[in-house]
Every structure is written in structure tokens, then in C-alpha cells.
Design a protein around this motif. Structure first.
Motif, PDB file in Angstrom:
ATOM      1  N   ALA A 168      -8.861  17.912  -2.345  1.00 18.29           N
ATOM      2  CA  ALA A 168      -9.262  16.762  -1.514  1.00 18.29           C
ATOM      3  C   ALA A 168      -8.572  16.819  -0.155  1.00 18.29           C
ATOM      4  CB  ALA A 168      -8.937  15.474  -2.241  1.00 18.29           C
ATOM      5  N   ALA A 169      -8.684  17.946   0.527  1.00 16.84           N
ATOM      6  CA  ALA A 169      -7.975  18.150   1.784  1.00 16.84           C
ATOM      7  C   ALA A 169      -8.424  17.196   2.888  1.00 16.84           C
ATOM      8  CB  ALA A 169      -8.148  19.592   2.245  1.00 16.84           C
ATOM      9  N   ASP A 170      -9.642  16.704   2.811  1.00 13.51           N
ATOM     10  CA  ASP A 170     -10.162  15.848   3.882  1.00 13.51           C
ATOM     11  C   ASP A 170     -10.066  14.362   3.577  1.00 13.51           C
ATOM     12  OD1 ASP A 170     -10.765  18.064   5.381  1.00 13.51           O
ATOM     13  OD2 ASP A 170     -12.854  18.151   4.729  1.00 13.51           O
ATOM     14  N   THR A 171      -9.354  14.000   2.509  1.00 15.26           N
ATOM     15  CA  THR A 171      -9.225  12.588   2.157  1.00 15.26           C
ATOM     16  C   THR A 171      -7.787  12.264   1.759  1.00 15.26           C
ATOM     17  OG1 THR A 171      -9.755  12.947  -0.168  1.00 15.26           O
ATOM     18  CG2 THR A 171     -11.609  12.461   1.314  1.00 15.26           C
ATOM     19  N   GLN A 172      -7.478  10.984   1.759  1.00 20.52           N
ATOM     20  CA  GLN A 172      -6.198  10.503   1.249  1.00 20.52           C
ATOM     21  C   GLN A 172      -6.470   9.255   0.439  1.00 20.52           C
ATOM     22  OE1 GLN A 172      -2.818  11.673   1.346  1.00 20.52           O
ATOM     23  NE2 GLN A 172      -2.835  10.088  -0.217  1.00 20.52           N
ATOM     24  N   SER A 173      -5.906   9.187  -0.755  1.00 18.40           N
ATOM     25  CA  SER A 173      -6.060   8.017  -1.618  1.00 18.40           C
ATOM     26  C   SER A 173      -4.799   7.168  -1.552  1.00 18.40           C
ATOM     27  CB  SER A 173      -6.324   8.439  -3.062  1.00 18.40           C
ATOM     28  OG  SER A 173      -7.575   9.072  -3.149  1.00 18.40           O
ATOM     29  N   TRP A 230       2.572   9.266   6.849  1.00 17.73           N
ATOM     30  CA  TRP A 230       1.222   9.856   6.820  1.00 17.73           C
ATOM     31  C   TRP A 230       0.459   9.457   8.083  1.00 17.73           C
ATOM     32  CZ3 TRP A 230      -3.700   7.619   6.544  1.00 17.73           C
ATOM     33  CH2 TRP A 230      -4.740   8.505   6.307  1.00 17.73           C
ATOM     34  N   LEU A 231       0.582   8.191   8.480  1.00 17.98           N
ATOM     35  CA  LEU A 231      -0.089   7.723   9.699  1.00 17.98           C
ATOM     36  C   LEU A 231       0.424   8.469  10.927  1.00 17.98           C
ATOM     37  CD1 LEU A 231      -0.062   3.898   8.990  1.00 17.98           C
ATOM     38  CD2 LEU A 231      -2.085   5.373   9.061  1.00 17.98           C
ATOM     39  N   ALA A 232       1.719   8.714  11.000  1.00 12.05           N
ATOM     40  CA  ALA A 232       2.321   9.375  12.150  1.00 12.05           C
ATOM     41  C   ALA A 232       1.885  10.840  12.259  1.00 12.05           C
ATOM     42  CB  ALA A 232       3.847   9.292  12.085  1.00 12.05           C
ATOM     43  N   CYS A 287       0.849  -1.185   0.000  1.00 12.42           N
ATOM     44  CA  CYS A 287       0.000   0.000   0.000  1.00 12.42           C
ATOM     45  C   CYS A 287       0.885   1.235   0.000  1.00 12.42           C
ATOM     46  CB  CYS A 287      -0.893  -0.020   1.242  1.00 12.42           C
ATOM     47  SG  CYS A 287      -1.943   1.429   1.429  1.00 12.42           S
ATOM     48  N   ASP A 288       0.591   2.169  -0.913  1.00 14.56           N
ATOM     49  CA  ASP A 288       1.345   3.409  -1.016  1.00 14.56           C
ATOM     50  C   ASP A 288       0.365   4.570  -1.139  1.00 14.56           C
ATOM     51  OD1 ASP A 288       3.528   5.097  -1.176  1.00 14.56           O
ATOM     52  OD2 ASP A 288       4.175   4.424  -3.153  1.00 14.56           O
ATOM     53  N   LEU A 289       0.869   5.781  -0.916  1.00 17.23           N
ATOM     54  CA  LEU A 289       0.044   6.972  -1.082  1.00 17.23           C
ATOM     55  C   LEU A 289      -0.075   7.310  -2.562  1.00 17.23           C
ATOM     56  CD1 LEU A 289       1.459   9.399   1.647  1.00 17.23           C
ATOM     57  CD2 LEU A 289      -0.506   7.863   1.817  1.00 17.23           C
ATOM     58  N   ARG A 290      -1.252   7.762  -2.941  1.00 18.88           N
ATOM     59  CA  ARG A 290      -1.421   8.341  -4.274  1.00 18.88           C
ATOM     60  C   ARG A 290      -1.234   9.844  -4.127  1.00 18.88           C
ATOM     61  NH1 ARG A 290      -6.550   4.934  -6.616  1.00 18.88           N
ATOM     62  NH2 ARG A 290      -5.314   3.199  -7.390  1.00 18.88           N
ATOM     63  N   PRO A 291      -0.853  10.525  -5.204  1.00 22.04           N
ATOM     64  CA  PRO A 291      -0.729  11.985  -5.115  1.00 22.04           C
ATOM     65  C   PRO A 291      -2.010  12.604  -4.582  1.00 22.04           C
ATOM     66  CG  PRO A 291       0.119  11.180  -7.208  1.00 22.04           C
ATOM     67  CD  PRO A 291      -0.527  10.007  -6.518  1.00 22.04           C
ATOM     68  N   HIS A 292      -1.839  13.609  -3.764  1.00 24.91           N
ATOM     69  CA  HIS A 292      -2.971  14.233  -3.069  1.00 24.91           C
ATOM     70  C   HIS A 292      -3.465  15.444  -3.862  1.00 24.91           C
ATOM     71  CE1 HIS A 292      -5.371  14.639   0.537  1.00 24.91           C
ATOM     72  NE2 HIS A 292      -5.190  15.936   0.474  1.00 24.91           N
ATOM     73  N   PRO A 293      -4.674  15.361  -4.446  1.00 26.97           N
ATOM     74  CA  PRO A 293      -5.214  16.521  -5.171  1.00 26.97           C
ATOM     75  C   PRO A 293      -5.486  17.683  -4.212  1.00 26.97           C
ATOM     76  CG  PRO A 293      -6.565  14.550  -5.538  1.00 26.97           C
ATOM     77  CD  PRO A 293      -5.564  14.224  -4.485  1.00 26.97           C
ATOM     78  N   ALA A 294      -5.265  18.891  -4.679  1.00 25.32           N
ATOM     79  CA  ALA A 294      -5.448  20.082  -3.837  1.00 25.32           C
ATOM     80  C   ALA A 294      -6.881  20.225  -3.341  1.00 25.32           C
ATOM     81  CB  ALA A 294      -5.033  21.330  -4.617  1.00 25.32           C
ATOM     82  N   ARG A 349      -5.212  -1.381  -8.047  1.00 29.94           N
ATOM     83  CA  ARG A 349      -6.330  -1.192  -7.126  1.00 29.94           C
ATOM     84  C   ARG A 349      -6.013  -0.076  -6.154  1.00 29.94           C
ATOM     85  NH1 ARG A 349      -8.123  -7.457  -6.170  1.00 29.94           N
ATOM     86  NH2 ARG A 349      -8.227  -7.914  -8.386  1.00 29.94           N
ATOM     87  N   GLY A 350      -7.036   0.345  -5.409  1.00 29.08           N
ATOM     88  CA  GLY A 350      -6.808   1.400  -4.441  1.00 29.08           C
ATOM     89  C   GLY A 350      -8.061   1.710  -3.647  1.00 29.08           C
ATOM     90  N   PHE A 351      -7.931   2.680  -2.764  1.00 26.40           N
ATOM     91  CA  PHE A 351      -9.051   3.115  -1.931  1.00 26.40           C
ATOM     92  C   PHE A 351      -8.752   4.513  -1.414  1.00 26.40           C
ATOM     93  CE2 PHE A 351      -6.033   0.991   0.805  1.00 26.40           C
ATOM     94  CZ  PHE A 351      -6.018   1.738   1.974  1.00 26.40           C
ATOM     95  N   THR A 352      -9.767   5.147  -0.843  1.00 26.88           N
ATOM     96  CA  THR A 352      -9.639   6.481  -0.275  1.00 26.88           C
ATOM     97  C   THR A 352     -10.217   6.464   1.129  1.00 26.88           C
ATOM     98  OG1 THR A 352      -9.821   7.491  -2.456  1.00 26.88           O
ATOM     99  CG2 THR A 352     -10.296   8.911  -0.578  1.00 26.88           C
ATOM    100  N   LEU A 353      -9.519   7.135   2.035  1.00 25.18           N
ATOM    101  CA  LEU A 353     -10.000   7.266   3.410  1.00 25.18           C
ATOM    102  C   LEU A 353     -10.228   8.732   3.722  1.00 25.18           C
ATOM    103  CD1 LEU A 353      -7.639   4.885   5.429  1.00 25.18           C
ATOM    104  CD2 LEU A 353      -9.998   4.467   4.745  1.00 25.18           C
ATOM    105  N   GLY A 354     -11.212   8.982   4.591  1.00 28.20           N
ATOM    106  CA  GLY A 354     -11.440  10.340   5.075  1.00 28.20           C
ATOM    107  C   GLY A 354     -10.441  10.683   6.163  1.00 28.20           C
ATOM    108  N   ARG A 355     -10.364  11.960   6.481  1.00 25.67           N
ATOM    109  CA  ARG A 355      -9.447  12.437   7.511  1.00 25.67           C
ATOM    110  C   ARG A 355      -9.759  11.768   8.840  1.00 25.67           C
ATOM    111  NH1 ARG A 355      -6.231  15.753   7.364  1.00 25.67           N
ATOM    112  NH2 ARG A 355      -5.847  17.896   7.644  1.00 25.67           N
ATOM    113  N   ARG A 356      -8.698  11.353   9.529  1.00 25.35           N
ATOM    114  CA  ARG A 356      -8.857  10.733  10.845  1.00 25.35           C
ATOM    115  C   ARG A 356      -8.990  11.816  11.908  1.00 25.35           C
ATOM    116  NH1 ARG A 356      -4.411   9.271   8.666  1.00 25.35           N
ATOM    117  NH2 ARG A 356      -3.086   9.945  10.354  1.00 25.35           N
TER     118      ARG A 356
END
Length: 139
Positions: free
Chosen positions: A27-32, A135-137, A18-25, A53-60
Motif C-alpha cells: 500500500a505504498a500510495d496510501t496511509q491508514s 508523517w505530515l511533515a 488519530c494515530d498511524l496504522r501499520p503500513h502494509p508493504a 474506527r479509522g480511515f485511509t488517505l491516498g498519497r498527497r
């Protein structure tokens, strides 16, 4: 699909990365995240089989954590569960029907001699890249 052989090796494990996808400007409240699967060879090499494959999570938020639980550990567990959801079948009754034959076909396209039953019997690991760990930290 004909891919160059990876050189001789015996497949001793299988997993997902699992890796981070580039973060669109916008989409501040999500991470793909991107998710791919690999096999591990007896010399430690990992051979990526697919990364489609992939997924998106909302801000923790800190309020999401169980009392006394480490929020980073909980977030890591959440990401790991999401990875497994992406690569494993949705229907619990078909949990044994992970696309082992497809993964074996992909491995054979790299010149590795493996069949679906071989892969099914191997340990399965989920690997989070350093970028995901950072990102998790950040929470």
C-alpha cells in the motif's frame, strides 16, 4: 463491559485521537489511520473510550495545495476533517446526534459519572499523535 475504574475525576473535555496504522508493504500510495475517542479529566488525564474506527488517505502531492498555502498545514486540516467525518454522523441534519449516550456509557464503564448531555456541552478536540505529525511533515 466492566472496566477497572480510572480513579475519581471530573470530565472537562472530550475528543478524538488519530494515530498511524501499520503500513502494509503493498500500500505504498496510501496511509491508514486509527481513530478513537476519549474524555479529559480535570487533572489532565485522558481516558480512551474506544479506538475502533479509522480511515485511509491516498498519497498527497504538492500540486494539491492552494497557491501560497503551507502544504503541511493543509494536510493537517485534511486529516482533522477526516477524523471528524469518522466520529461524527454522516447526515448533516443529525449532526447533534453524535453518539453521546454511547460515549457516556463507555465513560461510566470506567467509573466516571457523566451523562450524554454533559459530554455534548464540553469542548471537543482532535489530537494527532507525534507519528501522524511526523508523517505530515514528510509530505
Amino acid at each position: 463491559m466492566d472496566l477497572p475504574p480510572v480513579g475519581p475525576g471530573c470530565v472537562v473535555g472530550v475528543g478524538a485521537i488519530c494515530d498511524l496504522r501499520p503500513h502494509p508493504a503493498d500500500a505504498a500510495d496510501t496511509q491508514s489511520f486509527s481513530v478513537g475517542e476519549f474524555v479529559v479529566l480535570d487533572d489532565g488525564r485522558r481516558v480512551l473510550l474506544h479506538q475502533d474506527r479509522g480511515f485511509t488517505l491516498g498519497r498527497r502531492s504538492a500540486g494539491d495545495a492552494r497557491p501560497g498555502a503551507d502544504p503541511v498545514d493543509e494536510a493537517r486540516e485534511s486529516v482533522t476533517r477526516s477524523v471528524l467525518t469518522v466520529v461524527l454522523p454522516d447526515d448533516e441534519e443529525t449532526a447533534e446526534e453524535h453518539p453521546w449516550s454511547w460515549l457516556a456509557d463507555l465513560a461510566r464503564s470506567h467509573g466516571l459519572g457523566v451523562v450524554a448531555d454533559d459530554l455534548r456541552a464540553l469542548p471537543y478536540e482532535v489530537v494527532l499523535t507525534d507519528d501522524v505529525t511526523r508523517w505530515l511533515a514528510r509530505g
